[in-house]
Design a protein around this motif. Structure first.
Motif, PDB file in Angstrom:
ATOM      1  N   GLU A   1       0.815  -1.215   0.000  1.00  0.00           N
ATOM      2  CA  GLU A   1       0.000   0.000   0.000  1.00  0.00           C
ATOM      3  C   GLU A   1       0.852   1.270   0.000  1.00  0.00           C
ATOM      4  O   GLU A   1       0.575   2.210  -0.755  1.00  0.00           O
TER       5      GLU A   1
ATOM      6  N   VAL B   1       0.935   4.207  -2.895  1.00  0.00           N
ATOM      7  CA  VAL B   1       0.665   5.631  -2.641  1.00  0.00           C
ATOM      8  C   VAL B   1       1.809   6.483  -3.175  1.00  0.00           C
ATOM      9  O   VAL B   1       1.584   7.510  -3.825  1.00  0.00           O
TER      10      VAL B   1
ATOM     11  N   LEU C   1      -5.715   1.102  -5.152  1.00  0.00           N
ATOM     12  CA  LEU C   1      -5.883   1.572  -3.771  1.00  0.00           C
ATOM     13  C   LEU C   1      -7.346   1.512  -3.352  1.00  0.00           C
ATOM     14  O   LEU C   1      -7.666   1.084  -2.238  1.00  0.00           O
TER      15      LEU C   1
ATOM     16  N   LEU D   1      -8.221   0.871   0.716  1.00  0.00           N
ATOM     17  CA  LEU D   1      -8.943   1.892   1.481  1.00  0.00           C
ATOM     18  C   LEU D   1      -9.929   1.227   2.433  1.00  0.00           C
ATOM     19  O   LEU D   1     -10.763   0.426   2.016  1.00  0.00           O
TER      20      LEU D   1
ATOM     21  N   TYR E   1      -6.293   8.765   3.379  1.00  0.00           N
ATOM     22  CA  TYR E   1      -6.743   8.887   1.991  1.00  0.00           C
ATOM     23  C   TYR E   1      -7.479  10.198   1.734  1.00  0.00           C
ATOM     24  O   TYR E   1      -7.451  10.717   0.618  1.00  0.00           O
TER      25      TYR E   1
ATOM     26  N   CYS F   1      -9.443  12.888  -8.371  1.00  0.00           N
ATOM     27  CA  CYS F   1      -9.626  11.786  -7.422  1.00  0.00           C
ATOM     28  C   CYS F   1     -11.082  11.685  -6.975  1.00  0.00           C
ATOM     29  O   CYS F   1     -11.374  11.401  -5.816  1.00  0.00           O
TER      30      CYS F   1
ATOM     31  N   LEU G   1     -12.021   8.397  -5.377  1.00  0.00           N
ATOM     32  CA  LEU G   1     -11.478   8.289  -4.027  1.00  0.00           C
ATOM     33  C   LEU G   1     -12.323   9.091  -3.049  1.00  0.00           C
ATOM     34  O   LEU G   1     -12.632   8.637  -1.945  1.00  0.00           O
TER      35      LEU G   1
ATOM     36  N   CYS H   1     -14.283   7.455   0.125  1.00  0.00           N
ATOM     37  CA  CYS H   1     -14.032   7.961   1.483  1.00  0.00           C
ATOM     38  C   CYS H   1     -15.335   8.419   2.135  1.00  0.00           C
ATOM     39  O   CYS H   1     -15.634   8.050   3.278  1.00  0.00           O
TER      40      CYS H   1
END
Length: 181
Positions: free
Chosen positions: A49, A53, A75, A80, A88, A98, A101, A105
């Motif tokens: 991980e 990143v 990811l 996540l 994140y 993103c 992402l 999240c």
């Protein structure tokens, strides 16, 4: 394009056949990046991980969108979790493109609303109140869109959020009941 410009500017006199990288570049991630440029593969690091990143950051820095998207997808798919969501959040807030992402999240906050009462979230409120309000707002937007609530609920939230920002209050300082979905 990035590398072409870099090589033309640093290696243009013919005497310099070395490229000096900044100290902030993770050497193993850069090695994977170079291999990716030649092979279009990076599957040897899928379980690492931290390296993913770093590779994501490098691909953004060196404008390699295909690699950046592949790192992001990996990811999202396998790394996540509710336990690392705050790290994140910083990633998506720092880098462009993103949206996936961000959505994942925010989805973790909807699935685990107790995260809003953690010390990490309190720290987020202090350091990045705009992002904290976006997370809170996503709860009300979700209620509005998915449960067909009336417009006044969203209007109330927006006015209340503006009041808090104007008075520099933090959500965590109030006895605010977090909705559970």
């Amino acid at each position: 394009d990035y590398f072409k410009t870099l090589f033309e500017s640093q290696l243009n006199d013919g005497n310099n056949n070395h490229l000096k990288l900044n100290d902030d570049i993770h050497p193993q991630a850069f090695d994977v990046l170079l291999k990716y440029l030649y092979t279009n593969r990076f599957d040897t690091i899928l379980n690492d991980e931290l390296l993913l990143v770093e590779l994501f950051k490098l691909s953004d820095r060196f404008l390699i969108d295909s690699l950046k998207q592949r790192c992001l997808n990996e990811l999202l798919r396998n790394h996540l979790t509710k336990d690392n969501v705050f790290q994140y959040l910083n990633l998506f807030d720092t880098y462009n493109d993103c949206t996936d992402l961000r959505e994942k999240c925010f989805g973790l906050f909807h699935k685990h609303p107790y995260l809003l009462k953690t010390s990490d979230f309190t720290q987020l409120e202090k350091n990045n109140s705009k992002l904290a309000l976006q997370i809170y707002g996503s709860f009300f937007w979700r209620v509005y869109v998915y449960e067909k609530k009336k417009h006044w609920l969203l209007l109330f939230f927006c006015l209340f959020a503006l009041f808090l920002i104007d008075n520099k209050l933090l959500w965590s300082e109030m006895d605010f009941i977090i909705p559970s979905f």
